[in-house]
Design an enzyme around this catalytic site. Sequence first.
Site, mmCIF file in Angstrom:
data_model
loop_
_atom_site.group_PDB
_atom_site.id
_atom_site.type_symbol
_atom_site.label_atom_id
_atom_site.label_comp_id
_atom_site.label_asym_id
_atom_site.label_seq_id
_atom_site.Cartn_x
_atom_site.Cartn_y
_atom_site.Cartn_z
ATOM 1 N N TYR A 1 -3.230 1.104 -6.090
ATOM 2 C CA TYR A 1 -2.529 0.518 -7.223
ATOM 3 C C TYR A 1 -3.379 0.486 -8.480
ATOM 4 O O TYR A 1 -4.548 0.143 -8.420
ATOM 5 C CB TYR A 1 -2.110 -0.923 -6.907
ATOM 6 C CG TYR A 1 -0.628 -1.041 -6.620
ATOM 7 C CD1 TYR A 1 0.289 -1.204 -7.656
ATOM 8 C CD2 TYR A 1 -0.150 -0.972 -5.325
ATOM 9 C CE1 TYR A 1 1.645 -1.290 -7.390
ATOM 10 C CE2 TYR A 1 1.212 -1.061 -5.053
ATOM 11 C CZ TYR A 1 2.102 -1.216 -6.095
ATOM 12 O OH TYR A 1 3.433 -1.302 -5.839
ATOM 13 N N HIS B 1 3.912 -8.546 -5.509
ATOM 14 C CA HIS B 1 2.695 -8.781 -6.304
ATOM 15 C C HIS B 1 2.889 -10.107 -7.025
ATOM 16 O O HIS B 1 3.853 -10.248 -7.776
ATOM 17 C CB HIS B 1 2.507 -7.697 -7.367
ATOM 18 C CG HIS B 1 2.300 -6.333 -6.813
ATOM 19 N ND1 HIS B 1 1.053 -5.782 -6.617
ATOM 20 C CD2 HIS B 1 3.185 -5.409 -6.400
ATOM 21 C CE1 HIS B 1 1.191 -4.575 -6.109
ATOM 22 N NE2 HIS B 1 2.470 -4.318 -5.969
ATOM 23 N N ASP C 1 -6.346 -9.535 -4.454
ATOM 24 C CA ASP C 1 -7.102 -8.474 -5.125
ATOM 25 C C ASP C 1 -8.314 -8.989 -5.892
ATOM 26 O O ASP C 1 -9.332 -8.308 -5.967
ATOM 27 C CB ASP C 1 -6.187 -7.688 -6.070
ATOM 28 C CG ASP C 1 -5.239 -6.766 -5.313
ATOM 29 O OD1 ASP C 1 -5.551 -6.405 -4.163
ATOM 30 O OD2 ASP C 1 -4.186 -6.405 -5.873
ATOM 31 N N HIS D 1 8.792 -5.794 -4.563
ATOM 32 C CA HIS D 1 8.950 -4.344 -4.681
ATOM 33 C C HIS D 1 9.785 -3.788 -3.528
ATOM 34 O O HIS D 1 9.286 -3.612 -2.417
ATOM 35 C CB HIS D 1 7.584 -3.656 -4.743
ATOM 36 C CG HIS D 1 7.668 -2.232 -5.197
ATOM 37 N ND1 HIS D 1 6.588 -1.531 -5.648
ATOM 38 C CD2 HIS D 1 8.701 -1.365 -5.274
ATOM 39 C CE1 HIS D 1 6.958 -0.308 -5.973
ATOM 40 N NE2 HIS D 1 8.240 -0.179 -5.746
ATOM 41 N N HIS E 1 6.855 -4.937 -0.383
ATOM 42 C CA HIS E 1 5.732 -5.838 -0.644
ATOM 43 C C HIS E 1 5.976 -6.602 -1.938
ATOM 44 O O HIS E 1 6.945 -6.335 -2.652
ATOM 45 C CB HIS E 1 4.421 -5.049 -0.728
ATOM 46 C CG HIS E 1 4.409 -4.036 -1.834
ATOM 47 N ND1 HIS E 1 4.992 -2.785 -1.709
ATOM 48 C CD2 HIS E 1 3.922 -4.087 -3.096
ATOM 49 C CE1 HIS E 1 4.859 -2.115 -2.835
ATOM 50 N NE2 HIS E 1 4.220 -2.882 -3.705
ATOM 51 N N TYR F 1 2.254 -7.501 2.216
ATOM 52 C CA TYR F 1 3.180 -6.456 2.666
ATOM 53 C C TYR F 1 4.096 -7.049 3.721
ATOM 54 O O TYR F 1 3.720 -7.933 4.468
ATOM 55 C CB TYR F 1 2.397 -5.236 3.190
ATOM 56 C CG TYR F 1 1.956 -4.370 2.029
ATOM 57 C CD1 TYR F 1 0.922 -4.797 1.201
ATOM 58 C CD2 TYR F 1 2.612 -3.190 1.714
ATOM 59 C CE1 TYR F 1 0.554 -4.045 0.092
ATOM 60 C CE2 TYR F 1 2.244 -2.439 0.609
ATOM 61 C CZ TYR F 1 1.215 -2.871 -0.198
ATOM 62 O OH TYR F 1 0.867 -2.137 -1.297
#
Length: 660
Positions: A403, A460, A315, A620, A458, A301
Amino acid sequence: MKHSFFNPILIFLIIQLSSLITTETHPLDSLSPHEITQVQTTISQIYPSPTHILTFHYMGLDDPPKPKTATQNPTRMAYVIARINRTTHEITVDISKHLRSPTILIDKVYKGNGYPTLTNEEQNNANKVAMEYSPFVESMKKRKLKVEEIVCLSFVIGWFGQKQERRIVKVRCYSMEDTINFYMRPIEGVTVTVDLDEMKVVGFIDRVEVPIPKAYGTDYREEKHNGTTDFVHQGFRIIQPNGAGFTIDNDIVRWGKWEFHLSFDARVGLIISTASIEDLENKKRRPILYRGFLSEVFVPYMDATDEWYYRTYFDAGEYGLGQLTVPLQPNIDCPPNAVFIDGYIASQDGKPLKMPKVFCVFERYSGDIMWRHTEASIPNQFITETRREVTLIVRTISTIGNYDYIFDWEFFQSGSIKVKVGLTGILEIRGTKYNHKDQIHEEIYGTLLAPNTVGSFHDHFFTFHLDLDIDGHLNSLMKTFLETRHVTNHNIPRKSYWSVKQETANTECDARIHLGSKPTLEISVVNPNKLTKVGNIKGYRLIPATPISSLLMDDDYPQIRAANTKYSVLVTPYNKSEKWASGLFTDQGSGDDTLATWTLRNRDIKNKDIVLWYTMGLHHVTCQEDFPIMPTISAGFELRPSNFFETNPVLSVKSPKSMT
Ligand SMILES: *[C@@H]1O[C@H](CO)[C@@H](O)[C@H](O)[C@H]1NC(C)=O
Ligand SMILES: *[C@@H]1O[C@H](CO)[C@@H](O)[C@H](O)[C@H]1NC(C)=O
């Protein structure tokens, strides 16, 4: 004593034995519930409670040697990461069937940086401990919040150069008063720090108070939105009148010329193994992908405040994509013609935990065209020939807090494999005092989406482990550069054209590639030892997603831990210990044993058994349509045959039996 042949017990045994013999097993099968129990029992016998505090943080298959040979008694080994009395152990257990009892082969204490994946159980306990902490209760009272309407989550703390002495999470909470969508209602400023091994609060901050965003309009349940649209679609029907076109025998999927194996892993979720395609001419299977899986998802983030700077998630390594896989809902998450597969992992106490419907497998025909041609140039004839695009999909979904990631591996009759990631779910929201953009004269690290509501910026980054074995395991990375050439023949009026220059990567450094900076570079994995009849090198090309790379500074702490995200492509020689891009011990890890550091050895990768690591991602920039739920955004890549076949395999594709 003489047994009658018709002894029912004997017959039962014979049936059991014969079913054992005919059962297809695969050396890369996930651990069965029985095997998980064996491992748990064996380890708990050595470290019995209450003298030992033993928790299991990973249990999975310890990969058999590659290339594996189908022996009578294949060795089966389990690899375990456990915490035993506040130290991390790596344990290898031999669970081969021919042994009288499982045997511990290796049990070593890990003393390096970082900690194992968090268990779901300990996160739940940490949240509970935080909510019962009296200063926290006081803070909630002060804010006029009811404890029973508060939801708390455990956030990993990352690594920022600190000495790691404790397994710690920061617990942050939300209000679900008047909405199930509590993510839209963060209680900013309050952080409870919990030591996971001691399971007690070791820090508490109540720093700032900003209004909690309003609940109105945030609940996403369908019944809360009656009357907001009068369009209801008329429904669809998906019928396969002759049944499915694929078979699944003990996790081996066969569909057309394709055959591959599925396994489920607590850390990475879905693993596709030994994908091969049948060569009808030579009646042989041609290997393509020995193993493919999503190795890590890095989610930093872009917020440099006290409550947010540490939100730089891994993750897979920290939370476990497999252990957070959700049960797929028939007819909703997957179409009516889907077949579902269950998975098993070890829970924190080491016992098997059934994960229902972790994968679905289905054939898809969505009206798309695989190939067509209309021939109107032949006098007095008008020919149209078309092949419909029918594909096979394996789907799995992991929900990491807010998410939801939808992962599709799609197999094509053309020989392609497409991997698609759909990102959906709910945004991570930061509370703010602002109600309108005009009031803001400072960095807010996101977009104001609603009053008091900031959608934080943020990224991914998805890093895939693609152990391609194109027609055998000795492969190379081929770089194809498209280059402008000048026309030298002055009798031709053209000045320029493009052609290709091909280069084989010799070492790992040659294969560190950021595709964003080289838009005319094509990447293939080839088998330099296998040529087509006309002499081209057989291979598969990577067709990437829109290339992006991390914008963080190289020496920023999260970037050190995810250094591979500066590259789209990295290649390593196969090494069974190098599976997880963020290293074995990701939580609070300092990035000293990760994909990026492995490649610094600069090993030879030419004509070797190699692994392609491909990273795709999304930046994002949040917008109002992400509030209060996010529309799905998808990205994906394709592995596409390139001189792998002599001619296009689509030529021999038959039309489906019945199409109405
Ligand atoms: C919306 O419709 C559902 C189904 O008809 C019903 O059960 C529910 O009570 C309705 N909700 C509201 C807020 O009207
Ligand atoms: C295999 O990987 C491990 C972990 O990175 C490393 O310690 C070992 O040296 C590697 N082996 C080879 C042959 O590169």
